[in-house]
Design a protein around this motif. Structure first.
Motif, PDB file in Angstrom:
ATOM      1  N   UNK A   1      40.609  56.371  56.368  1.00 57.44           N
ATOM      2  CA  UNK A   1      41.792  55.565  56.641  1.00 57.44           C
ATOM      3  C   UNK A   1      41.357  54.286  57.345  1.00 57.44           C
ATOM      4  N   UNK A   2      41.649  53.168  56.699  1.00 55.24           N
ATOM      5  CA  UNK A   2      41.376  51.853  57.292  1.00 55.24           C
ATOM      6  C   UNK A   2      39.921  51.707  57.760  1.00 55.24           C
ATOM      7  N   UNK A   3      38.974  52.087  56.903  1.00 54.26           N
ATOM      8  CA  UNK A   3      37.557  52.015  57.290  1.00 54.26           C
ATOM      9  C   UNK A   3      36.864  50.813  56.656  1.00 54.26           C
ATOM     10  N   UNK A   4      36.980  50.669  55.340  1.00 53.99           N
ATOM     11  CA  UNK A   4      36.316  49.569  54.626  1.00 53.99           C
ATOM     12  C   UNK A   4      37.030  49.370  53.295  1.00 53.99           C
ATOM     13  N   UNK A   5      36.672  48.288  52.583  1.00 55.06           N
ATOM     14  CA  UNK A   5      37.315  48.064  51.277  1.00 55.06           C
ATOM     15  C   UNK A   5      36.824  49.109  50.274  1.00 55.06           C
ATOM     16  N   UNK A   6      37.601  49.310  49.214  1.00 59.55           N
ATOM     17  CA  UNK A   6      37.372  50.427  48.279  1.00 59.55           C
ATOM     18  C   UNK A   6      35.972  50.458  47.672  1.00 59.55           C
ATOM     19  N   UNK A   7      35.420  49.291  47.341  1.00 61.33           N
ATOM     20  CA  UNK A   7      34.088  49.270  46.706  1.00 61.33           C
ATOM     21  C   UNK A   7      33.030  49.843  47.655  1.00 61.33           C
ATOM     22  N   UNK A   8      33.202  49.584  48.952  1.00 57.75           N
ATOM     23  CA  UNK A   8      32.270  50.088  49.964  1.00 57.75           C
ATOM     24  C   UNK A   8      32.583  51.553  50.289  1.00 57.75           C
TER      25      UNK A   8
ATOM     26  N   UNK B   1      33.559  59.241  40.199  1.00 53.69           N
ATOM     27  CA  UNK B   1      34.990  59.415  40.448  1.00 53.69           C
ATOM     28  C   UNK B   1      35.879  58.858  39.348  1.00 53.69           C
ATOM     29  N   UNK B   2      37.121  59.257  39.400  1.00 55.79           N
ATOM     30  CA  UNK B   2      38.129  58.770  38.453  1.00 55.79           C
ATOM     31  C   UNK B   2      39.451  58.641  39.208  1.00 55.79           C
ATOM     32  N   UNK B   3      40.083  57.468  39.114  1.00 53.22           N
ATOM     33  CA  UNK B   3      41.350  57.280  39.838  1.00 53.22           C
ATOM     34  C   UNK B   3      42.417  58.161  39.214  1.00 53.22           C
ATOM     35  N   UNK B   4      42.959  59.047  40.030  1.00 55.95           N
ATOM     36  CA  UNK B   4      43.968  59.998  39.566  1.00 55.95           C
ATOM     37  C   UNK B   4      45.363  59.393  39.687  1.00 55.95           C
ATOM     38  N   UNK B   5      45.670  58.900  40.910  1.00 54.80           N
ATOM     39  CA  UNK B   5      46.991  58.300  41.143  1.00 54.80           C
ATOM     40  C   UNK B   5      46.974  57.431  42.384  1.00 54.80           C
ATOM     41  N   UNK B   6      47.953  56.517  42.430  1.00 61.78           N
ATOM     42  CA  UNK B   6      48.141  55.696  43.620  1.00 61.78           C
ATOM     43  C   UNK B   6      49.620  55.750  44.002  1.00 61.78           C
TER      44      UNK B   6
ATOM     45  N   UNK C   1      44.750  45.539  44.871  1.00 65.24           N
ATOM     46  CA  UNK C   1      43.688  44.547  44.637  1.00 65.24           C
ATOM     47  C   UNK C   1      42.318  45.161  44.911  1.00 65.24           C
ATOM     48  N   UNK C   2      42.227  45.901  46.025  1.00 64.85           N
ATOM     49  CA  UNK C   2      40.962  46.553  46.388  1.00 64.85           C
ATOM     50  C   UNK C   2      40.519  47.546  45.318  1.00 64.85           C
ATOM     51  N   UNK C   3      41.499  48.250  44.778  1.00 68.10           N
ATOM     52  CA  UNK C   3      41.208  49.276  43.782  1.00 68.10           C
ATOM     53  C   UNK C   3      40.647  48.643  42.512  1.00 68.10           C
ATOM     54  N   UNK C   4      41.230  47.525  42.137  1.00 72.05           N
ATOM     55  CA  UNK C   4      40.781  46.798  40.942  1.00 72.05           C
ATOM     56  C   UNK C   4      39.307  46.426  41.078  1.00 72.05           C
ATOM     57  N   UNK C   5      38.940  45.879  42.241  1.00 73.97           N
ATOM     58  CA  UNK C   5      37.554  45.466  42.509  1.00 73.97           C
ATOM     59  C   UNK C   5      36.647  46.693  42.640  1.00 73.97           C
ATOM     60  N   UNK C   6      37.194  47.784  43.169  1.00 75.73           N
ATOM     61  CA  UNK C   6      36.389  48.976  43.441  1.00 75.73           C
ATOM     62  C   UNK C   6      36.173  49.914  42.260  1.00 75.73           C
ATOM     63  N   UNK C   7      36.882  49.668  41.148  1.00 81.58           N
ATOM     64  CA  UNK C   7      36.795  50.608  40.004  1.00 81.58           C
ATOM     65  C   UNK C   7      35.378  50.827  39.460  1.00 81.58           C
ATOM     66  N   UNK C   8      34.552  49.777  39.295  1.00 87.10           N
ATOM     67  CA  UNK C   8      33.182  50.019  38.809  1.00 87.10           C
ATOM     68  C   UNK C   8      32.398  50.961  39.730  1.00 87.10           C
ATOM     69  N   UNK C   9      32.576  50.803  41.057  1.00 88.35           N
ATOM     70  CA  UNK C   9      31.865  51.672  42.019  1.00 88.35           C
ATOM     71  C   UNK C   9      32.353  53.109  41.888  1.00 88.35           C
TER      72      UNK C   9
ATOM     73  N   UNK D   1      26.028  44.615  50.291  1.00 86.45           N
ATOM     74  CA  UNK D   1      25.932  44.391  48.844  1.00 86.45           C
ATOM     75  C   UNK D   1      26.754  45.454  48.102  1.00 86.45           C
ATOM     76  N   UNK D   2      28.090  45.330  48.103  1.00 91.34           N
ATOM     77  CA  UNK D   2      28.924  46.347  47.441  1.00 91.34           C
ATOM     78  C   UNK D   2      28.625  46.465  45.953  1.00 91.34           C
ATOM     79  N   UNK D   3      28.758  47.662  45.420  1.00 91.64           N
ATOM     80  CA  UNK D   3      28.579  47.887  43.981  1.00 91.64           C
ATOM     81  C   UNK D   3      29.644  47.083  43.229  1.00 91.64           C
ATOM     82  N   UNK D   4      29.224  46.387  42.188  1.00 93.50           N
ATOM     83  CA  UNK D   4      30.202  45.581  41.430  1.00 93.50           C
ATOM     84  C   UNK D   4      30.322  46.091  40.012  1.00 93.50           C
TER      85      UNK D   4
END
Length: 238
Positions: free
Chosen positions: A147-154, A193-198, A179-187, A235-238
């Motif tokens: 919870x509130x630790x870092x952006x999704x890619x990290x 992992x696979x996004x189940x729901x938001x 927005x974070x989820x969009x950027x974090x999807x490749x990571x 260097x977050x995964x892109x």
């Protein structure tokens, strides 16, 4: 949100707190405020704000995922115990592991667990990157929360290596979640992992936006992740 409003709000969601649980939240609040004077735990110390922005906010994870079973949870960067300690109070059968990089916070959590008479809780003073490499814990938890630790890619790199196959990673986020989820999807994809729901909603009373992202662990995380401490953030995964 006054304590009695908190109890009522949970009741409306089908969660009925016992007198003991209500008392545990009261002790939690008192200890949080007291310790906050010497250890930086939270910027929020007003009772009504703590009950809505911390306690209620943490329990919202249980509105979208079943915490009623005997399952193991690992909470990364829990700080003052959020979200895992409020969840543990509400669902006492949970087996909780908390990882935090600050020794003073771990000292507070150990003290808190004693005060609240919690069993089946373990606290580790460690960096999430190192903890995720530890064979004892890697891919061993049913649920990993943050919870509130870092952006999704990290965050994905810190949390997904700890989730067992078919387990879930639950990220609790504010207004930037989509927005974070969009950027974090490749990571997320790369780490198994696979996004189940938001689920997006507003907190009662003060109306700020929250999102809960549930990610299923479908495949094993490649051995090279998490990378060494500090690198995921730099260097977050892109």
């Amino acid at each position: 949100m006054k304590p009695e409003q908190f109890v009522q709000a949970l009741k409306e969601k089908g969660i009925n707190l016992s007198e003991k649980q209500i008392e545990q939240f009261s002790i939690y609040f008192q200890e949080l405020v007291e310790w906050n004077q010497k250890v930086n735990l939270t910027a929020i110390t007003d009772q009504e704000e703590v009950y809505v922005k911390h306690f209620y906010d943490c329990v919202t994870a249980a509105f979208y995922h079943d915490f009623n079973q005997e399952i193991s949870i690992c909470d990364i960067g829990a700080g003052a115990g959020f979200p895992s300690i409020p969840l543990k109070i509400v669902f006492p059968q949970l087996k909780v592991t908390i990882v935090d990089s600050l020794k003073k916070r771990i000292t507070f959590l150990n003290h808190l667990a004693t005060k609240l008479e919690l069993s089946n809780v373990a606290f580790y003073h460690d960096r999430a990157e190192n903890f995720g490499k530890n064979k004892t814990f890697r891919e061993s938890f049913d649920i990993v929360t943050a919870r509130a630790v870092a952006r999704m890619s990290v965050l994905s790199e810190l949390c997904l290596p700890l989730v067992k196959k078919n387990g879930v990673f639950i990220a609790m986020k504010g207004a930037q979640a989509k927005d974070e989820l969009e950027v974090g999807k490749p990571a997320i994809e790369l780490l198994g992992g696979e996004v189940e729901e938001i689920h997006t909603f507003s907190l009662p009373v003060e109306e700020s936006e929250r999102s809960i992202i549930i990610i299923s662990k479908k495949r094993q995380t490649p051995k090279k992740y998490p990378r060494k401490a500090g690198l995921p953030n730099k260097e977050p995964i892109e």
